[in-house]
Structure formats: C-alpha cells, structure tokens
Design a protein around this motif. Structure first.
Motif, PDB file in Angstrom:
ATOM      1  N   CYS A 135      95.707  48.745  40.161  1.00 20.24           N
ATOM      2  CA  CYS A 135      94.891  47.526  40.235  1.00 20.24           C
ATOM      3  C   CYS A 135      95.642  46.449  41.015  1.00 20.24           C
ATOM      4  O   CYS A 135      96.827  46.199  40.770  1.00 20.24           O
ATOM      5  CB  CYS A 135      94.574  47.032  38.821  1.00 20.24           C
ATOM      6  N   ALA A 136      94.954  45.827  41.969  1.00 21.66           N
ATOM      7  CA  ALA A 136      95.568  44.802  42.816  1.00 21.66           C
ATOM      8  C   ALA A 136      95.792  43.486  42.064  1.00 21.66           C
ATOM      9  O   ALA A 136      96.668  42.713  42.425  1.00 21.66           O
ATOM     10  CB  ALA A 136      94.697  44.555  44.052  1.00 21.66           C
ATOM     11  N   HIS A 137      95.002  43.230  41.034  1.00 31.52           N
ATOM     12  CA  HIS A 137      95.086  41.957  40.306  1.00 31.52           C
ATOM     13  C   HIS A 137      94.969  42.180  38.796  1.00 31.52           C
ATOM     14  O   HIS A 137      94.023  41.701  38.166  1.00 31.52           O
ATOM     15  CB  HIS A 137      93.965  41.014  40.768  1.00 31.52           C
ATOM     16  N   PRO A 138      95.922  42.890  38.189  1.00 33.73           N
ATOM     17  CA  PRO A 138      95.796  43.191  36.763  1.00 33.73           C
ATOM     18  C   PRO A 138      95.770  41.940  35.882  1.00 33.73           C
ATOM     19  O   PRO A 138      95.213  41.967  34.789  1.00 33.73           O
ATOM     20  CB  PRO A 138      97.017  44.066  36.461  1.00 33.73           C
ATOM     21  N   ASP A 139      96.333  40.837  36.367  1.00 32.14           N
ATOM     22  CA  ASP A 139      96.347  39.600  35.590  1.00 32.14           C
ATOM     23  C   ASP A 139      95.033  38.832  35.689  1.00 32.14           C
ATOM     24  O   ASP A 139      94.816  37.865  34.967  1.00 32.14           O
ATOM     25  CB  ASP A 139      97.503  38.707  36.049  1.00 32.14           C
TER      26      ASP A 139
END
Length: 193
Positions: A135-139
C-alpha cells in the motif's frame, strides 16, 4: 470535540452530519458475505476491502472500542438511475471530502480516531494490491463502513438521515469514530472533550 468535526464535515460539503453513540450502531457479520459476492469488484483487489481488511469479528470489536461517531452523508444528482459515471464521480467527491475531513482531524486532534468511508479506499487511482505492491499510503488508506460490518441503512436511521434521497440521486456515507475522555482512554487516544 465531536461538534467541531460535525461542523467541519458540513463546511466541506456534506449534505448532513450527525453525532451518534457507537453502542447504538447495528453491526452484522453477514456483510462480509456481501463483500465476498464482489458486486463492487473490490474483493481481493483493494487493501482496505476484504479479505485484506481483516477478520469481520475483529473489526466489529474494534468499532465497539469507540464511544461516539460523526456520521456524514453526501447526496448527488444523477442524469438517470443508470448514470454509472455520475455515481462514480459522486463517490470520488465523497472520498475527497472524507480525505479533507481526515486532514482536519489529523491536524486538530490527537491520534485515536477511525475514519470509515464508502466503498473501497479510493485514495489512489488504483490500489497497489492489484499489482502485488505494498500500500502506497497505509497511514491514510480508508476502509468502508460495510467492511467493518456496519449496516448503513440502519445507521442512516440512527443518525436521522435518509438512506435514499429521491429518484435520480446517489447517497454515500462516512464516519469518524472517537473515544470520550475517561471512557477507556489511554495515552495517545483522541480526547474529544
């Protein structure tokens, strides 16, 4: 403060936004079966959708760890009931509102909130899950209300909202979940009061 989040949701373009008690939200594990039918096409193709989002019972238990939620909805007009393109654009507008609301809560409050949106995460044009990449943006990735077993039609009733807002419209829902000060609070949780 939940009222500040509710007001911000309205300022960002939500049609309605209301505060509800999480203990009153109807949860149903059978929503996972609906996900498995893959009607939306995201099952196994989006990190924030089943099966990657996690066990339905664990997610429902996580929801029960929160005290209150701001439930918000967006309503968009369609050319007709077959306007799939209009539905997708309305979903994208809803997701942009959800991400802006995420930014507001992230900048304004301590950590400890859970944001849930409509459909699979739409932060990226296509999920890296399809390409087998992390995932590129897990946050910032956002699961849906249904992924957590929330019955959205009953949630709409609880919040005093209409699930269907008339012919040739599409309605999307999202929620920001938080804990009350002193109610199972631990360091790092969000303080609403």
């Amino acid at each position: 403060m939940m009222e500040r989040i509710r007001q911000q949701a309205l300022l960002l373009g939500a049609y309605r936004a209301e505060i509800v008690k999480v203990e009153e939200i109807a949860l149903d594990a059978s929503f996972r079966t609906l996900c498995e039918s893959n009607a939306c096409g995201n099952y196994g193709r989006n990190y924030m959708c089943p099966p990657d989002a996690g066990d339905i019972h664990a997610l429902m238990e996580e929801i029960r760890g929160y005290d209150r939620a701001v439930i918000y909805q967006t309503v968009a007009s369609l050319e007709d009931s077959y306007d799939f393109e209009g539905m997708m654009e309305a979903g994208n507008r809803h997701n942009r509102l959800a991400q802006k609301l995420w930014d507001f809560t992230d900048e304004t409050f301590e950590k400890g909130v859970l944001h849930l949106g409509a459909g699979g995460c739409r932060l990226c044009p296509s999920c890296n899950k399809i390409r087998g990449i992390a995932c590129a943006h897990p946050d910032r990735a956002m699961a849906s209300l249904e992924t957590y077993g929330i019955n959205v039609s009953l949630l709409a009733q609880l919040a005093g909202m209409r699930y269907i807002n008339g012919q040739n419209t599409v309605t999307y829902f999202g929620g920001v979940f938080g804990r009350d000060k002193g109610a199972g609070y631990k360091k790092g949780d969000c303080l609403w009061n």
